[in-house]
Design an enzyme around this catalytic site. Structure first.
Site, mmCIF file in Angstrom:
data_model
loop_
_atom_site.group_PDB
_atom_site.id
_atom_site.type_symbol
_atom_site.label_atom_id
_atom_site.label_comp_id
_atom_site.label_asym_id
_atom_site.label_seq_id
_atom_site.Cartn_x
_atom_site.Cartn_y
_atom_site.Cartn_z
ATOM 1 N N PRO A 9 -9.050 4.772 -0.455
ATOM 2 C CA PRO A 9 -8.467 5.214 0.818
ATOM 3 C C PRO A 9 -7.623 4.177 1.529
ATOM 4 C CG PRO A 9 -10.824 4.829 1.037
ATOM 5 C CD PRO A 9 -10.512 4.763 -0.421
ATOM 6 N N ASN A 10 -6.543 4.683 2.138
ATOM 7 C CA ASN A 10 -5.595 3.937 2.959
ATOM 8 C C ASN A 10 -4.655 3.041 2.156
ATOM 9 O OD1 ASN A 10 -6.462 4.879 5.643
ATOM 10 N ND2 ASN A 10 -8.363 3.796 5.144
ATOM 11 N N ARG A 17 1.626 -0.878 7.543
ATOM 12 C CA ARG A 17 0.868 -1.371 8.703
ATOM 13 C C ARG A 17 0.111 -2.622 8.306
ATOM 14 N NH1 ARG A 17 3.307 2.107 10.645
ATOM 15 N NH2 ARG A 17 2.782 3.753 12.155
ATOM 16 N N TYR A 22 -2.656 -7.537 4.673
ATOM 17 C CA TYR A 22 -2.357 -7.167 3.294
ATOM 18 C C TYR A 22 -0.928 -7.486 2.878
ATOM 19 C CZ TYR A 22 -6.682 -4.701 4.164
ATOM 20 O OH TYR A 22 -7.968 -4.393 4.514
ATOM 21 N N ASN A 73 -9.528 -0.423 -7.226
ATOM 22 C CA ASN A 73 -9.655 -0.929 -5.873
ATOM 23 C C ASN A 73 -10.254 0.215 -5.066
ATOM 24 O OD1 ASN A 73 -9.543 -1.797 -3.254
ATOM 25 N ND2 ASN A 73 -7.485 -2.692 -3.438
ATOM 26 N N ALA A 76 -12.261 0.867 1.169
ATOM 27 C CA ALA A 76 -13.436 0.829 2.047
ATOM 28 C C ALA A 76 -14.660 1.479 1.435
ATOM 29 C CB ALA A 76 -13.105 1.520 3.366
ATOM 30 N N GLU A 97 -13.101 -4.501 -10.790
ATOM 31 C CA GLU A 97 -12.834 -4.167 -9.389
ATOM 32 C C GLU A 97 -11.859 -5.190 -8.808
ATOM 33 O OE1 GLU A 97 -16.288 -4.484 -6.906
ATOM 34 O OE2 GLU A 97 -15.330 -3.541 -5.182
ATOM 35 N N HIS A 99 -9.868 -6.358 -5.080
ATOM 36 C CA HIS A 99 -9.567 -6.254 -3.652
ATOM 37 C C HIS A 99 -8.422 -7.222 -3.360
ATOM 38 C CE1 HIS A 99 -12.903 -3.675 -2.505
ATOM 39 N NE2 HIS A 99 -13.696 -4.404 -3.251
ATOM 40 N N ARG A 106 -14.181 -11.812 5.426
ATOM 41 C CA ARG A 106 -13.853 -10.889 6.507
ATOM 42 C C ARG A 106 -15.106 -10.432 7.261
ATOM 43 N NH1 ARG A 106 -9.667 -6.548 4.406
ATOM 44 N NH2 ARG A 106 -9.426 -6.283 6.676
HETATM 45 O O1 LIG Z 1 -8.640 -6.039 0.231
HETATM 46 C C1 LIG Z 1 -8.642 -4.885 -0.259
HETATM 47 O O2 LIG Z 1 -7.966 -4.520 -1.243
HETATM 48 C C2 LIG Z 1 -9.466 -3.788 0.422
HETATM 49 O O3 LIG Z 1 -9.978 -2.943 -0.598
HETATM 50 C C3 LIG Z 1 -8.500 -3.015 1.276
HETATM 51 C C4 LIG Z 1 -9.199 -1.926 2.095
HETATM 52 C C5 LIG Z 1 -8.196 -1.264 3.028
HETATM 53 C C6 LIG Z 1 -7.103 -0.534 2.262
HETATM 54 C C7 LIG Z 1 -5.774 -0.552 2.994
HETATM 55 O O4 LIG Z 1 -5.999 -0.139 4.320
HETATM 56 C C8 LIG Z 1 -4.935 -0.240 5.196
HETATM 57 C C9 LIG Z 1 -5.221 0.007 6.522
HETATM 58 C C10 LIG Z 1 -4.217 -0.098 7.458
HETATM 59 C C11 LIG Z 1 -2.923 -0.441 7.069
HETATM 60 C C12 LIG Z 1 -2.642 -0.684 5.716
HETATM 61 C C13 LIG Z 1 -3.653 -0.599 4.785
HETATM 62 C C14 LIG Z 1 -10.383 -2.510 2.880
HETATM 63 O O5 LIG Z 1 -11.059 -1.442 3.568
HETATM 64 C C15 LIG Z 1 -11.332 -3.247 1.966
HETATM 65 O O6 LIG Z 1 -12.382 -3.803 2.751
HETATM 66 C C16 LIG Z 1 -10.606 -4.340 1.223
#
Ligand SMILES: O=C(O)[C@]1(O)C[C@H](CCCOc2ccccc2)[C@@H](O)[C@H](O)C1
Length: 144
Positions: A9-10, A17, A22, A73, A76, A97, A99, A106
């Site tokens: 997700p996301n 964003r 990231y 990946n 969340a 896996e 990230h 974090r």
């Molecule tokens: O560091 C990573 O790759 C994560 O998997 C990214 C996830 C988030 C994916 C991207 O989410 C976004 C949120 C807002 C703006 C852009 C990306 C986060 O919830 C994990 O803890 C670590």
């Protein structure tokens, strides 16, 4: 060999964003990196993204018969999903896996990782290069 690359997700809004966390890399950038590295090793890639936990589970089940390795990946869902843990644990193919961020640096809620406790290996904090490293490691595992 066929490598299944799954994104949770996301990750579809990556690069639009939160550049502080990231960077500016997009999901399309990650796909290009993965495809280039896999091609170096003569492997095919099936690259997917979903915001739905159950779809990730369904896709992991496909790797029971249709893929030789998985890079995931889980985003969340790594921190919450026993279902993903169980689906990864059910596989006999290598599962790496990834990230982008170092989740261990974090927020505490990101220090739980249910996928890591079932995966073959984990790469966290290497950014987009972590995806390349994951494919390179899968290729090494598949060479035996
Ligand atoms: O560091 C990573 O790759 C994560 O998997 C990214 C996830 C988030 C994916 C991207 O989410 C976004 C949120 C807002 C703006 C852009 C990306 C986060 O919830 C994990 O803890 C670590």
């Amino acid at each position: 060999m066929r490598i299944l690359v799954l994104n949770g997700p996301n990750l579809d809004i990556l690069g639009r964003r939160d550049p502080a966390q990231y960077g500016t890399v997009t999901l399309a950038d990650l796909e290009a990196i993965v495809r280039a590295e896999a091609a170096e090793h003569g492997h095919e890639v099936d690259f997917r993204q979903t915001n739905r936990e159950g779809e990730l589970v369904d896709w992991l089940h496909e790797a029971l018969d249709d893929h030789d390795a998985v890079v995931i990946n889980p985003a969340a869902y790594a921190h919450t999903s026993v279902a993903l843990h169980d689906a990864v644990e059910a596989l006999s193919v290598p599962v790496v896996e990834v990230h982008l961020s170092n989740t261990w640096k974090r927020e505490p809620f990101r220090h739980v990782d249910h996928v890591a406790t079932a995966a073959t290996a984990v790469i966290a904090g290497a950014g987009a290069d972590g995806y390349r490293l994951a494919v390179a490691h899968v290729a090494a595992l598949l060479r035996g």
